[in-house]
Design an enzyme around this catalytic site. Sequence first.
Site, PDB file in Angstrom:
ATOM      1  N   TYR A  15    -104.201  45.059 -34.667  1.00  0.00           N
ATOM      2  CA  TYR A  15    -103.454  44.064 -33.903  1.00  0.00           C
ATOM      3  C   TYR A  15    -102.819  44.640 -32.633  1.00  0.00           C
ATOM      4  CZ  TYR A  15    -103.696  41.471 -38.317  1.00  0.00           C
ATOM      5  OH  TYR A  15    -104.128  40.830 -39.454  1.00  0.00           O
ATOM      6  N   HIS A  20    -100.809  38.251 -29.582  1.00  0.00           N
ATOM      7  CA  HIS A  20     -99.631  38.067 -30.439  1.00  0.00           C
ATOM      8  C   HIS A  20     -98.699  39.276 -30.381  1.00  0.00           C
ATOM      9  CE1 HIS A  20     -98.382  34.696 -32.647  1.00  0.00           C
ATOM     10  NE2 HIS A  20     -98.909  34.920 -33.824  1.00  0.00           N
ATOM     11  N   TYR A  90     -95.061  41.258 -40.569  1.00  0.00           N
ATOM     12  CA  TYR A  90     -96.040  40.351 -39.960  1.00  0.00           C
ATOM     13  C   TYR A  90     -95.279  39.175 -39.356  1.00  0.00           C
ATOM     14  CZ  TYR A  90     -99.761  43.166 -41.964  1.00  0.00           C
ATOM     15  OH  TYR A  90    -100.578  44.217 -42.285  1.00  0.00           O
ATOM     16  N   ASN A  92     -95.248  35.904 -39.315  1.00  0.00           N
ATOM     17  CA  ASN A  92     -94.738  34.718 -40.008  1.00  0.00           C
ATOM     18  C   ASN A  92     -93.445  34.955 -40.779  1.00  0.00           C
ATOM     19  OD1 ASN A  92     -97.071  33.667 -39.014  1.00  0.00           O
ATOM     20  ND2 ASN A  92     -97.953  33.098 -40.989  1.00  0.00           N
ATOM     21  N   ASP A 117     -94.699  36.273 -27.606  1.00  0.00           N
ATOM     22  CA  ASP A 117     -95.781  35.636 -26.859  1.00  0.00           C
ATOM     23  C   ASP A 117     -95.565  34.136 -26.823  1.00  0.00           C
ATOM     24  OD1 ASP A 117     -96.337  35.818 -29.756  1.00  0.00           O
ATOM     25  OD2 ASP A 117     -98.106  34.631 -29.249  1.00  0.00           O
ATOM     26  N   ASN A 138     -94.622  30.747 -35.095  1.00  0.00           N
ATOM     27  CA  ASN A 138     -94.237  31.036 -36.481  1.00  0.00           C
ATOM     28  C   ASN A 138     -93.164  32.109 -36.595  1.00  0.00           C
ATOM     29  OD1 ASN A 138     -95.948  29.126 -37.618  1.00  0.00           O
ATOM     30  ND2 ASN A 138     -97.682  30.531 -37.687  1.00  0.00           N
TER      31      ASN A 138
END
Length: 220
Positions: A15, A20, A90, A92, A117, A138
Site C-alpha cells: 500500500y 489512500h 488499516y 477503516n 486523501d 472510512n
Amino acid sequence: MIQLVAFLGNYGHEYAHTRHNVAWLFEESLPVSSRISWSSKYKSDFFSVDYDVYVSWLCDAGLLKHHADGSLPVPAECPKKLYFMKPLTYMNLSGDAIGEAARFFKIPSSDILIVHDEIELPLGTVSLKWSGGLGGHNGLRSAKAVLGTADFWRLRFGVGKPANGAVADYVLGSFTADESISLAQVFCQTAVLYAKLLTSANPQKFVAEWGKKKLLADVK
C-alpha cells in the site's frame, strides 16, 4: 491549538505508494521527517516531541522563521508536546488508534488534525477543513465514531475520482510516475501551511486561503 496529528493510511508494503496513503507520503516528504523516531504505541507508529524542539526543527528546515530577536515562533498558549501517529489498524479502523491516544493524553477533538486523501478533490488541490461532512471517507467515519464528534481538523489531499471502475480499486492503486512528480510539488507548498498550522492558536484563519486551494495546473 493542534496537539495531535494523525496521518491516515494502510500498513504494508503493497500500500506504500497508493492514493489512500497520500498522507503517509506527505509525512515522509516533510524535511523534518528524518528526525522522527517512530515507536509502536496506541495501535500506531507513534512519536511525541517537546513543542519547542519540533518548532526549532521546522525553523531549521526553512518552513518557519525565527523572530527578529532570534527566539522561536512559539505562541504563549502552546502545548508542551506534539504527538504524531500513523495508525496501523488499516484505514477503516483509524479511529481506534486516534481515540486511544487522544484519551490517554486528554487531547480534545478540536486539537486533532487528520491528514488524508480526498477523492472529491482533483489531484493538485489541497483543502483545510474544520468539522462538517465526512465525504464517505472510512477513516474519518471511524474517527467520528470513536471520538463521538466530527469536530476535528482535516488536511485533505485531492487524489481525484476514477473515470470508471470501482472507487476502492482506484484509491488502493498506485500513483503514476507523472502524478508522483505533481505530488512532490504539492507537498512542498503544503509543508509551509502544515508548519503554520502547528504554530497557530487559530487554524481557522488559514481556511479562507486553503479551504480549497488549487496548487497545480490541470493534471491529466
